[in-house]
Scaffold this motif. Structure first.
Motif, PDB file in Angstrom:
ATOM      1  N   ALA A 126       4.520   4.199   9.282  1.00  0.00           N
ATOM      2  CA  ALA A 126       5.396   5.373   9.436  1.00  0.00           C
ATOM      3  C   ALA A 126       6.335   5.459   8.238  1.00  0.00           C
ATOM      4  O   ALA A 126       6.589   6.547   7.708  1.00  0.00           O
ATOM      5  CB  ALA A 126       6.186   5.266  10.733  1.00  0.00           C
ATOM      6  N   ALA A 127       6.802   4.300   7.768  1.00  0.00           N
ATOM      7  CA  ALA A 127       7.707   4.286   6.608  1.00  0.00           C
ATOM      8  C   ALA A 127       6.969   4.724   5.348  1.00  0.00           C
ATOM      9  O   ALA A 127       7.473   5.539   4.566  1.00  0.00           O
ATOM     10  CB  ALA A 127       8.288   2.889   6.433  1.00  0.00           C
ATOM     11  N   LEU A 128       5.772   4.193   5.149  1.00  0.00           N
ATOM     12  CA  LEU A 128       4.989   4.566   3.959  1.00  0.00           C
ATOM     13  C   LEU A 128       4.688   6.062   3.970  1.00  0.00           C
ATOM     14  O   LEU A 128       4.833   6.754   2.955  1.00  0.00           O
ATOM     15  CB  LEU A 128       3.670   3.784   3.931  1.00  0.00           C
ATOM     16  N   LEU A 129       4.273   6.557   5.121  1.00  0.00           N
ATOM     17  CA  LEU A 129       3.900   7.971   5.223  1.00  0.00           C
ATOM     18  C   LEU A 129       5.119   8.872   5.005  1.00  0.00           C
ATOM     19  O   LEU A 129       5.040   9.861   4.269  1.00  0.00           O
ATOM     20  CB  LEU A 129       3.264   8.247   6.592  1.00  0.00           C
ATOM     21  N   SER A 130       6.234   8.531   5.643  1.00  0.00           N
ATOM     22  CA  SER A 130       7.434   9.366   5.481  1.00  0.00           C
ATOM     23  C   SER A 130       7.837   9.410   4.016  1.00  0.00           C
ATOM     24  O   SER A 130       8.200  10.462   3.487  1.00  0.00           O
ATOM     25  CB  SER A 130       8.617   8.810   6.267  1.00  0.00           C
ATOM     26  N   ASP A 131       7.765   8.258   3.362  1.00  0.00           N
ATOM     27  CA  ASP A 131       8.131   8.176   1.954  1.00  0.00           C
ATOM     28  C   ASP A 131       7.213   9.049   1.101  1.00  0.00           C
ATOM     29  O   ASP A 131       7.601   9.510   0.034  1.00  0.00           O
ATOM     30  CB  ASP A 131       8.013   6.707   1.530  1.00  0.00           C
ATOM     31  N   ASP A 132       5.996   9.269   1.579  1.00  0.00           N
ATOM     32  CA  ASP A 132       5.050  10.104   0.832  1.00  0.00           C
ATOM     33  C   ASP A 132       5.058  11.554   1.319  1.00  0.00           C
ATOM     34  O   ASP A 132       4.114  12.308   1.056  1.00  0.00           O
ATOM     35  CB  ASP A 132       3.637   9.504   0.938  1.00  0.00           C
ATOM     36  N   GLY A 133       6.095  11.936   2.060  1.00  0.00           N
ATOM     37  CA  GLY A 133       6.252  13.340   2.443  1.00  0.00           C
ATOM     38  C   GLY A 133       5.391  13.764   3.619  1.00  0.00           C
ATOM     39  O   GLY A 133       5.072  14.947   3.761  1.00  0.00           O
ATOM     40  N   VAL A 134       5.025  12.817   4.467  1.00  0.00           N
ATOM     41  CA  VAL A 134       4.145  13.129   5.599  1.00  0.00           C
ATOM     42  C   VAL A 134       4.955  13.085   6.893  1.00  0.00           C
ATOM     43  O   VAL A 134       5.812  12.223   7.066  1.00  0.00           O
ATOM     44  CB  VAL A 134       2.993  12.086   5.668  1.00  0.00           C
ATOM     45  N   ASN A 135       4.666  14.004   7.811  1.00  0.00           N
ATOM     46  CA  ASN A 135       5.255  13.935   9.158  1.00  0.00           C
ATOM     47  C   ASN A 135       4.418  12.991  10.001  1.00  0.00           C
ATOM     48  O   ASN A 135       3.191  13.111  10.029  1.00  0.00           O
ATOM     49  CB  ASN A 135       5.265  15.317   9.813  1.00  0.00           C
ATOM     50  N   VAL A 136       5.089  12.080  10.688  1.00  0.00           N
ATOM     51  CA  VAL A 136       4.362  11.032  11.411  1.00  0.00           C
ATOM     52  C   VAL A 136       4.446  11.262  12.915  1.00  0.00           C
ATOM     53  O   VAL A 136       5.519  11.519  13.450  1.00  0.00           O
ATOM     54  CB  VAL A 136       4.956   9.647  11.073  1.00  0.00           C
ATOM     55  N   PRO A 170       1.719  17.236   5.267  1.00  0.00           N
ATOM     56  CA  PRO A 170       0.660  16.837   6.191  1.00  0.00           C
ATOM     57  C   PRO A 170       1.237  16.131   7.422  1.00  0.00           C
ATOM     58  O   PRO A 170       2.329  15.574   7.368  1.00  0.00           O
ATOM     59  CB  PRO A 170      -0.190  15.851   5.374  1.00  0.00           C
ATOM     60  N   VAL A 171       0.497  16.183   8.492  1.00  0.00           N
ATOM     61  CA  VAL A 171       0.886  15.481   9.724  1.00  0.00           C
ATOM     62  C   VAL A 171      -0.143  14.383   9.978  1.00  0.00           C
ATOM     63  O   VAL A 171      -1.350  14.663  10.042  1.00  0.00           O
ATOM     64  CB  VAL A 171       0.921  16.448  10.930  1.00  0.00           C
ATOM     65  N   PHE A 172       0.328  13.167  10.085  1.00  0.00           N
ATOM     66  CA  PHE A 172      -0.563  12.028  10.333  1.00  0.00           C
ATOM     67  C   PHE A 172      -0.170  11.338  11.634  1.00  0.00           C
ATOM     68  O   PHE A 172       1.013  11.066  11.872  1.00  0.00           O
ATOM     69  CB  PHE A 172      -0.459  10.987   9.207  1.00  0.00           C
ATOM     70  N   ALA A 173      -1.170  11.058  12.455  1.00  0.00           N
ATOM     71  CA  ALA A 173      -0.955  10.224  13.639  1.00  0.00           C
ATOM     72  C   ALA A 173      -1.198   8.771  13.246  1.00  0.00           C
ATOM     73  O   ALA A 173      -2.075   8.479  12.429  1.00  0.00           O
ATOM     74  CB  ALA A 173      -1.908  10.646  14.739  1.00  0.00           C
ATOM     75  N   VAL A 174      -0.395   7.885  13.813  1.00  0.00           N
ATOM     76  CA  VAL A 174      -0.564   6.451  13.549  1.00  0.00           C
ATOM     77  C   VAL A 174      -0.817   5.742  14.882  1.00  0.00           C
ATOM     78  O   VAL A 174      -0.043   5.899  15.829  1.00  0.00           O
ATOM     79  CB  VAL A 174       0.696   5.860  12.871  1.00  0.00           C
ATOM     80  N   LEU A 175      -1.889   4.998  14.923  1.00  0.00           N
ATOM     81  CA  LEU A 175      -2.261   4.302  16.160  1.00  0.00           C
ATOM     82  C   LEU A 175      -2.498   2.826  15.871  1.00  0.00           C
ATOM     83  O   LEU A 175      -3.313   2.469  15.022  1.00  0.00           O
ATOM     84  CB  LEU A 175      -3.555   4.929  16.730  1.00  0.00           C
ATOM     85  N   ALA A 176      -1.772   1.979  16.590  1.00  0.00           N
ATOM     86  CA  ALA A 176      -2.015   0.530  16.502  1.00  0.00           C
ATOM     87  C   ALA A 176      -2.932   0.151  17.661  1.00  0.00           C
ATOM     88  O   ALA A 176      -2.814   0.718  18.753  1.00  0.00           O
ATOM     89  CB  ALA A 176      -0.700  -0.223  16.605  1.00  0.00           C
ATOM     90  N   THR A 177      -3.852  -0.743  17.388  1.00  0.00           N
ATOM     91  CA  THR A 177      -4.749  -1.159  18.471  1.00  0.00           C
ATOM     92  C   THR A 177      -4.709  -2.676  18.616  1.00  0.00           C
ATOM     93  O   THR A 177      -4.613  -3.399  17.633  1.00  0.00           O
ATOM     94  CB  THR A 177      -6.209  -0.733  18.209  1.00  0.00           C
ATOM     95  N   GLY A 178      -4.806  -3.133  19.839  1.00  0.00           N
ATOM     96  CA  GLY A 178      -4.877  -4.578  20.085  1.00  0.00           C
ATOM     97  C   GLY A 178      -4.172  -4.970  21.374  1.00  0.00           C
ATOM     98  O   GLY A 178      -3.015  -4.593  21.567  1.00  0.00           O
ATOM     99  N   ASN A 179      -4.877  -5.689  22.235  1.00  0.00           N
ATOM    100  CA  ASN A 179      -4.297  -6.147  23.505  1.00  0.00           C
ATOM    101  C   ASN A 179      -3.115  -7.076  23.285  1.00  0.00           C
ATOM    102  O   ASN A 179      -2.283  -7.244  24.162  1.00  0.00           O
ATOM    103  CB  ASN A 179      -5.355  -6.910  24.321  1.00  0.00           C
ATOM    104  N   GLU A 180      -3.089  -7.695  22.078  1.00  0.00           N
ATOM    105  CA  GLU A 180      -2.054  -8.691  21.826  1.00  0.00           C
ATOM    106  C   GLU A 180      -0.722  -8.078  21.384  1.00  0.00           C
ATOM    107  O   GLU A 180       0.268  -8.786  21.239  1.00  0.00           O
ATOM    108  CB  GLU A 180      -2.544  -9.683  20.742  1.00  0.00           C
ATOM    109  N   LEU A 181      -0.693  -6.767  21.158  1.00  0.00           N
ATOM    110  CA  LEU A 181       0.491  -6.159  20.519  1.00  0.00           C
ATOM    111  C   LEU A 181       1.572  -5.772  21.517  1.00  0.00           C
ATOM    112  O   LEU A 181       1.278  -5.275  22.604  1.00  0.00           O
ATOM    113  CB  LEU A 181       0.075  -4.912  19.731  1.00  0.00           C
ATOM    114  N   VAL A 182       2.817  -5.997  21.108  1.00  0.00           N
ATOM    115  CA  VAL A 182       3.956  -5.460  21.858  1.00  0.00           C
ATOM    116  C   VAL A 182       4.851  -4.707  20.882  1.00  0.00           C
ATOM    117  O   VAL A 182       4.825  -4.952  19.677  1.00  0.00           O
ATOM    118  CB  VAL A 182       4.789  -6.559  22.573  1.00  0.00           C
TER     119      VAL A 182
END
Ligand code: AMP
Ligand code: MG
Length: 410
Positions: A213-223, A181-193
């Motif tokens: 990204a680490a959890l997903l890769s470990d579970d066989g997912v493309n991030v 599977p391919v999963f997109a990962v999005l962080a949200t928040g004005n405070e984030l760098v």
């Protein structure tokens, strides 16, 4: 959003809803070596007898057991059979062939005596065996492990290193697996760098994207990392629309009830049907799950890292297993003896990072780690599991049985 989806539902109910909406990934062929961590979409059978011939298990001499009946024998050495070669000779009465581990047993011989149990000189042409060698000693018979055509791995098996070895021995150079599977990962928040930057003022580092990204890769997912979106409709819409092209989209932050928590509104505008928006776990209450018409799964996890970890472990991991043809693979709680104490659980299932280890007598113990709540990722760094206290559990003290969920793949 309708009030129906704002209801607080149990973790078990949330898991059921997620699994009801997850589709199994398409099947495709894959080179075996590339298939680590993926799941078989077919049974694999062995295409040869294993071993394919009667095989020597030790370095020594192949001989006839009957010749050694009297407590040993001196035999004429007629050949030397290395692994990978066969002898054209037949071992007759009074004869032996020097043989190496893995080589085929020659005609006539029915046992192998270890070199340690012989006296032998290279130039002598004969070997003295010092003890009787029963028939079959140090010989692995043809097909002793299994016969050609016998199944060795079942459809639905996740291919770890041991299973890759089994498939390789069975001749499965290519295997049919469920597509990664391919999963997109999005962080949200004005405070984030980004992790590479030093936060200043009111900023904090985005630790969720690397964690997920680490959890997903470990579970066989493309991030696909979509970076950080600001807490505004335009920024979120752009990233979410992009993420919805994948099989799954995981968003952290912006899903609670704060004034800048726009994720649920943007998801609704992007055509995502939200199935629930609150889960009865502590941490991890503002956890959202939705799907699009084309089947993309959307997980909205709380911004706090430990809450996001709970959401991943309890919901996303089972969802990914189901996409990979392993439906029903839910985190299993086991019992351990508590070291220390735990407060009463309150009205939600609580998850506490813990070290879960056998003590000297082999008894499984759970030691709660020092942890300052869902925003503190550092306790989690030492944990190999959670102490899980179901809603309503009373306070627990040293030696009490508690439920634990392991964080490592076992
Ligand atoms: P939110 O869920 O957006 O209300 O965020 C809850 C808390 O998690 C806030 O203190 C955020 O600063 C923090 N947080 C949100 N996103 C992240 C992230 N990607 N990495 C680390 N902390 C985060
Ligand atoms: Mg936020």
């Amino acid at each position: 959003m309708s009030s129906e989806h704002d209801q607080l539902i149990s973790v078990a109910e949330a898991q059921r809803i997620v699994l009801d909406h997850v589709a199994v990934a398409p099947i495709m062929p894959m080179d075996l070596v590339q298939a680590l961590g993926l799941t078989l979409a077919e049974d694999v059978a062995c295409d040869v007898d294993m071993p394919p011939f009667d095989k020597a298990m030790m370095d020594g001499f192949a001989a006839r057991s009957a010749d050694t009946d009297q407590g040993g024998a001196t035999l004429k050495v007629i050949d030397h059979i290395a692994a990978g070669s066969s002898s054209k000779k037949t071992v007759g009465a009074g004869e032996a062939a020097r043989i190496n581990t893995g080589a085929p047993i020659p005609e006539g011989a029915d046992a192998v005596v270890r070199v340690e149990d012989t006296t032998w000189t290279d130039d002598g042409g004969s070997v003295k065996i010092q003890l009787p060698i029963p028939k079959g000693t140090n010989v692995c018979d043809r097909a002793e492990y299994l016969k050609s055509g016998e199944p060795v791995l079942a459809k639905g098996t996740r291919l770890g290193p041991a299973q890759i070895a089994v498939a390789a021995a069975a001749g499965a150079a290519n295997v049919n697996i469920y597509r990664r599977p391919v999963f997109a990962v999005l962080a949200t928040g004005n405070e984030l760098v980004d992790v590479g930057k030093r936060p200043t003022g009111a900023q904090i580092r985005n630790s969720n994207t690397p964690m997920l990204a680490a959890l997903l890769s470990d579970d066989g997912v493309n991030v696909v990392s979509l970076g950080i979106a600001m807490d505004d409709m335009a920024s979120l819409t752009k990233s979410i629309e992009y993420g919805l092209e994948c099989d799954g989209l995981c968003i952290t932050g912006g899903v609670s009830m704060g004034a800048f928590d726009f994720v649920p509104d943007v998801l609704a505008q992007c055509g995502v049907q939200v199935h629930f928006h609150k889960m009865s776990s502590k941490p991890g209450k503002p956890t959202l799950f939705g799907t699009t018409e084309k089947g993309t799964c959307v997980f909205g996890l709380p911004g706090n890292p430990v809450s996001a970890m709970v959401g991943y472990w309890m919901l996303m991991r089972p969802a990914i297993a189901a996409m990979q043809g392993r439906a029903g693979e839910l985190p299993q709680a086991i019992e351990a003896d508590l070291i220390g104490s735990q407060k009463a659980a309150g009205d939600r299932d609580s998850y506490w990072p813990a070290c879960i280890d056998p003590d000297q007598s082999g008894r499984l113990t759970a030691r709660a780690l020092s942890w300052r709540g869902s925003g503190d990722p550092f306790g989690m760094g030492k944990a190999n599991g959670w102490i899980v206290r179901p809603a309503g559990s009373p306070a627990a003290s040293d030696g009490d049985k508690v439920q634990v969920v392991m964080l490592e793949r076992i």
